[in-house]
Design a protein around this motif. Sequence first.
Motif, PDB file in Angstrom:
ATOM      1  N   MET A  89      29.549  45.239  19.583  1.00 36.78           N
ATOM      2  CA  MET A  89      30.836  45.795  20.330  1.00 36.78           C
ATOM      3  C   MET A  89      31.051  47.335  19.906  1.00 36.78           C
ATOM      4  O   MET A  89      30.740  47.572  18.450  1.00 36.78           O
ATOM      5  N   THR A  90      31.432  48.186  20.606  1.00 36.53           N
ATOM      6  CA  THR A  90      31.283  49.736  20.692  1.00 36.53           C
ATOM      7  C   THR A  90      32.445  50.297  21.382  1.00 36.53           C
ATOM      8  O   THR A  90      32.908  49.475  22.472  1.00 36.53           O
ATOM      9  N   VAL A  91      32.640  51.320  21.174  1.00 35.86           N
ATOM     10  CA  VAL A  91      33.710  52.058  22.087  1.00 35.86           C
ATOM     11  C   VAL A  91      33.004  53.006  22.793  1.00 35.86           C
ATOM     12  O   VAL A  91      32.070  53.998  22.338  1.00 35.86           O
ATOM     13  N   ASP A  92      33.251  53.098  24.384  1.00 35.58           N
ATOM     14  CA  ASP A  92      32.615  53.880  25.067  1.00 35.58           C
ATOM     15  C   ASP A  92      33.609  54.747  25.879  1.00 35.58           C
ATOM     16  O   ASP A  92      34.284  54.574  26.530  1.00 35.58           O
ATOM     17  N   LEU A  93      33.418  56.001  25.111  1.00 35.39           N
ATOM     18  CA  LEU A  93      34.248  57.070  25.420  1.00 35.39           C
ATOM     19  C   LEU A  93      34.081  57.725  26.770  1.00 35.39           C
ATOM     20  O   LEU A  93      34.997  58.421  27.211  1.00 35.39           O
ATOM     21  N   ASP A  94      32.876  57.431  27.380  1.00 38.13           N
ATOM     22  CA  ASP A  94      32.518  58.015  28.682  1.00 38.13           C
ATOM     23  C   ASP A  94      33.255  57.280  29.695  1.00 38.13           C
ATOM     24  O   ASP A  94      33.172  57.531  30.785  1.00 38.13           O
ATOM     25  N   LYS A  95      33.609  56.015  29.283  1.00 38.03           N
ATOM     26  CA  LYS A  95      34.326  54.969  30.264  1.00 38.03           C
ATOM     27  C   LYS A  95      35.909  55.477  30.671  1.00 38.03           C
ATOM     28  O   LYS A  95      36.633  55.865  29.571  1.00 38.03           O
ATOM     29  N   THR A  96      36.173  55.386  31.996  1.00 38.41           N
ATOM     30  CA  THR A  96      37.668  55.522  32.277  1.00 38.41           C
ATOM     31  C   THR A  96      38.281  54.124  32.183  1.00 38.41           C
ATOM     32  O   THR A  96      37.903  53.117  32.985  1.00 38.41           O
ATOM     33  N   PRO A  97      39.443  53.773  31.321  1.00 43.61           N
ATOM     34  CA  PRO A  97      40.088  52.739  31.314  1.00 43.61           C
ATOM     35  C   PRO A  97      40.745  52.511  32.703  1.00 43.61           C
ATOM     36  O   PRO A  97      41.238  53.512  33.428  1.00 43.61           O
ATOM     37  N   SER A  98      40.989  51.244  33.063  1.00 42.38           N
ATOM     38  CA  SER A  98      41.655  51.068  34.300  1.00 42.38           C
ATOM     39  C   SER A  98      42.511  49.761  34.295  1.00 42.38           C
ATOM     40  O   SER A  98      42.495  48.768  33.265  1.00 42.38           O
ATOM     41  N   LEU A  99      43.481  49.484  35.186  1.00 39.94           N
ATOM     42  CA  LEU A  99      44.224  48.471  35.227  1.00 39.94           C
ATOM     43  C   LEU A  99      43.948  47.576  36.599  1.00 39.94           C
ATOM     44  O   LEU A  99      43.775  48.350  37.812  1.00 39.94           O
ATOM     45  N   GLY A 100      43.805  46.390  36.741  1.00 38.57           N
ATOM     46  CA  GLY A 100      43.216  45.541  37.894  1.00 38.57           C
ATOM     47  C   GLY A 100      44.430  44.629  38.017  1.00 38.57           C
ATOM     48  O   GLY A 100      45.162  43.895  37.257  1.00 38.57           O
ATOM     49  N   VAL A 101      45.106  44.874  39.328  1.00 39.11           N
ATOM     50  CA  VAL A 101      46.268  44.125  39.733  1.00 39.11           C
ATOM     51  C   VAL A 101      45.603  42.964  40.715  1.00 39.11           C
ATOM     52  O   VAL A 101      45.015  43.347  41.759  1.00 39.11           O
ATOM     53  N   ILE A 102      46.411  41.749  40.614  1.00 41.90           N
ATOM     54  CA  ILE A 102      45.851  40.512  41.291  1.00 41.90           C
ATOM     55  C   ILE A 102      47.169  39.682  41.561  1.00 41.90           C
ATOM     56  O   ILE A 102      47.833  39.628  40.683  1.00 41.90           O
ATOM     57  N   GLU A 103      47.423  39.212  42.716  1.00 42.75           N
ATOM     58  CA  GLU A 103      48.469  38.131  42.836  1.00 42.75           C
ATOM     59  C   GLU A 103      48.262  36.941  42.096  1.00 42.75           C
ATOM     60  O   GLU A 103      47.356  36.425  41.780  1.00 42.75           O
ATOM     61  N   ARG A 104      49.471  36.794  41.334  1.00 42.92           N
ATOM     62  CA  ARG A 104      49.280  35.513  40.295  1.00 42.92           C
ATOM     63  C   ARG A 104      48.987  34.123  40.997  1.00 42.92           C
ATOM     64  O   ARG A 104      48.402  33.352  39.866  1.00 42.92           O
ATOM     65  N   TYR A 105      49.100  33.876  42.183  1.00 40.07           N
ATOM     66  CA  TYR A 105      48.427  32.620  42.743  1.00 40.07           C
ATOM     67  C   TYR A 105      47.493  32.831  43.548  1.00 40.07           C
ATOM     68  O   TYR A 105      47.170  32.240  44.651  1.00 40.07           O
ATOM     69  N   ALA A 106      46.739  34.065  43.386  1.00 35.14           N
ATOM     70  CA  ALA A 106      45.371  34.192  43.990  1.00 35.14           C
ATOM     71  C   ALA A 106      44.351  33.094  43.867  1.00 35.14           C
ATOM     72  O   ALA A 106      44.162  32.886  42.957  1.00 35.14           O
ATOM     73  N   GLU A 107      43.679  32.826  45.196  1.00 33.09           N
ATOM     74  CA  GLU A 107      42.707  31.736  45.051  1.00 33.09           C
ATOM     75  C   GLU A 107      41.296  32.487  44.740  1.00 33.09           C
ATOM     76  O   GLU A 107      40.515  31.774  44.238  1.00 33.09           O
ATOM     77  N   ASP A 108      41.141  33.698  44.740  1.00 34.32           N
ATOM     78  CA  ASP A 108      40.094  34.568  44.604  1.00 34.32           C
ATOM     79  C   ASP A 108      40.336  35.888  44.198  1.00 34.32           C
ATOM     80  O   ASP A 108      41.711  36.407  44.462  1.00 34.32           O
ATOM     81  N   GLU A 109      39.332  36.807  44.074  1.00 31.18           N
ATOM     82  CA  GLU A 109      39.642  38.265  43.711  1.00 31.18           C
ATOM     83  C   GLU A 109      39.511  39.217  45.145  1.00 31.18           C
ATOM     84  O   GLU A 109      39.741  40.264  44.594  1.00 31.18           O
ATOM     85  N   ARG A 110      39.412  38.630  46.024  1.00 30.72           N
ATOM     86  CA  ARG A 110      39.262  39.527  47.249  1.00 30.72           C
ATOM     87  C   ARG A 110      40.504  40.497  47.499  1.00 30.72           C
ATOM     88  O   ARG A 110      40.200  41.570  48.022  1.00 30.72           O
ATOM     89  N   GLU A 111      41.686  40.100  47.037  1.00 32.00           N
ATOM     90  CA  GLU A 111      42.827  41.287  47.328  1.00 32.00           C
ATOM     91  C   GLU A 111      42.965  41.909  46.030  1.00 32.00           C
ATOM     92  O   GLU A 111      43.991  42.682  45.749  1.00 32.00           O
ATOM     93  N   MET A 112      42.280  41.881  44.876  1.00 28.59           N
ATOM     94  CA  MET A 112      42.403  42.575  43.677  1.00 28.59           C
ATOM     95  C   MET A 112      42.024  43.979  43.885  1.00 28.59           C
ATOM     96  O   MET A 112      41.171  44.345  44.447  1.00 28.59           O
ATOM     97  N   TRP A 113      42.919  44.764  43.327  1.00 32.29           N
ATOM     98  CA  TRP A 113      42.602  46.200  43.286  1.00 32.29           C
ATOM     99  C   TRP A 113      42.713  47.125  41.628  1.00 32.29           C
ATOM    100  O   TRP A 113      43.547  46.418  40.987  1.00 32.29           O
ATOM    101  N   TRP A 114      42.207  47.990  41.527  1.00 30.08           N
ATOM    102  CA  TRP A 114      41.910  48.546  40.284  1.00 30.08           C
ATOM    103  C   TRP A 114      42.441  49.877  40.388  1.00 30.08           C
ATOM    104  O   TRP A 114      42.373  50.684  41.484  1.00 30.08           O
ATOM    105  N   ILE A 115      43.146  50.483  39.227  1.00 34.42           N
ATOM    106  CA  ILE A 115      43.448  51.783  39.122  1.00 34.42           C
ATOM    107  C   ILE A 115      42.994  52.506  38.057  1.00 34.42           C
ATOM    108  O   ILE A 115      43.044  51.910  36.897  1.00 34.42           O
ATOM    109  N   ASP A 116      42.489  53.575  37.847  1.00 35.65           N
ATOM    110  CA  ASP A 116      41.868  54.262  36.790  1.00 35.65           C
ATOM    111  C   ASP A 116      43.130  54.967  36.138  1.00 35.65           C
ATOM    112  O   ASP A 116      43.954  55.598  36.687  1.00 35.65           O
TER     113      ASP A 116
END
Length: 593
Positions: free
Chosen positions: A357-384
């Motif tokens: 386990m390490t901290v990767d300071l070169d990585k940009t954190p992000s938020l992933g948004v998905i519908e809470r009753y989604a059947e799969d991840e096809r409609e998921m989107w990410w924000i840096d």
Amino acid sequence: MDTISSSSPPLNISLIRTIKNPKPKFTINSSFNPFHPISKLIPRKISVQNLTAENETTTQTKRTNQSLHEIIFKPLDDFIFRFIKSSTLPPFFDPKHVLSGNFSPVDELPPTACEVVEGSLPPCLNGGAYIQNSPNPQFMPHGPYHVVDGDGMLHSIKISQGKATFCSRYITTYKYNIERVLGYPVFPNLFAMFNSRISAYTTLLNFARVITGQINPLIHGLGTANTSLSLIGGKLFALCEYDLPYGIEMKSDGDDLITIGRHDFHASKKILMNNMTAHPKIDSQTGEVFAFKYHVIPPFLTFFRIDGNGRKQKDVPITIKRASVLHDFAVSKNYAIFPDTQIAINPLEVTRCGKVMTVDLDKTPSLGVIERYAEDEREMWWIDVPGLNILHVVNAWEEDDGGKIVILASNVLSVEHTLDRMDLNHFSMEKIMIDVEERKVVNRVPVSTKSLDFGGINPEYAGKKNRYVYAAQIETMPKILGVVKIDLSLLSAGGDGGGGDCTVASRSYGPGCYGSEPLFVPREPSNQGATTEEDDGYLLSYVHNENTQESLFVVMDAKSPTLEIVASVKLPRRVPYGFHSIFVKQSDLRRPL
């Protein structure tokens, strides 16, 4: 800022009953049918189900297994950790340093009457219990140890007719029971191991234990259940994120706690579950539970739901580039939001004796948004979202008819110190607004300049827009200096890009005094009515005085501008610092079918 008085008399040592833990008589309550107790499948080599001294066969089996451990594994274990001790462990991984002061473990304590030393306990607490979960190793670790490691122990105070009864009980996990039989620690302290360079040695040693049948963590888990508590399907569970929840039963009088077993919520073979977040989100209207699990191998993240009857639904695997630590998430009316942090996991480092386990300071954190009753991840989107490493989510809701998602969460600043020097961390509580149509963060502001975490709200407002937040002011995680009350409506005065300190009330616990997670309990049940106010209730916390070694249970008026103490209960012994808490009444629990 008011402080807590230590005017109560010194702790009377004669009140303390120190007992040795009896060898566990582990049984499964077969009537606990709403959940699937897979913990009854204990390996035959060391069966914690067969520990009664009356059974000669079991006694002989136990001797054989002790012999195997004593001849092969314990000498290897001792050799490895003699080598570790020959090198210098940093203070934050040295058990002698970490497990000192009020972090040092305590024995179990049976139900013991307490004295109300100040004020009186409010009627709304009658018939309920405030329970804190905390790490409390039953044996002194002989290798690296982190403050988040250790066997789970529940510290409970039951309120009945204005009187209080306190008890402390271990959560008798598979790990706890195996080590109780052997008489020394066997399972690794995972967080410390993954952050040190000895993971290869301990991994190989425990792999040898597995292939020789001495332990079976792949089937029965290796978790400590030491992080949080949650009500799921009308049952009480203790949780940690790298194992399944453990069912906890409150005795009918509420004074004592019994571990029922490890549960997978009727998961079918196709969706077999072996771990779950310690922070599930519960819809109070439907009874549904939204949760996730993360792994070191693909799929690194999996979203799922447990219906109102306590049955797990299908998995929704979510694609992320690499494994990372994901401690908490947010759920609003229509969406689930996952933070992908800079805390990365690389299991291949085991082979190189590196840090998993390490901290990767070169990585940009992000938020992933998905519908809470989604059947799969096809409609998921990410924000840096640069600089956003969410630790705990306080609440989430939607505005503008679902066009905006608002998240209130604690963000770890100086994230590079998260895995070792936690004393250097600052926790910024922030309000984050996401535009659903534009798929971007349009506003992000801190609500206080203080280091705040363990934020709590009136539970009636979970998933809905709330005004008030009660947060713990952190000195060094998890040591809590006091509690502050935040009024989110003050943010509007600063405009959309504003922010600042929205504190409207606070209480310091005083010099040398530290509390637990502040928990809000409404003065009246379901008080989200037109004639009641959101902050009409009480805050509950344990407070330990390091100068007197005395612990108290305190009740504060959540509406008071000073968070005035309305009741204080002297506990029969100290309560070690822990993590998350719950207030539960017997009426909240559905009896097993």
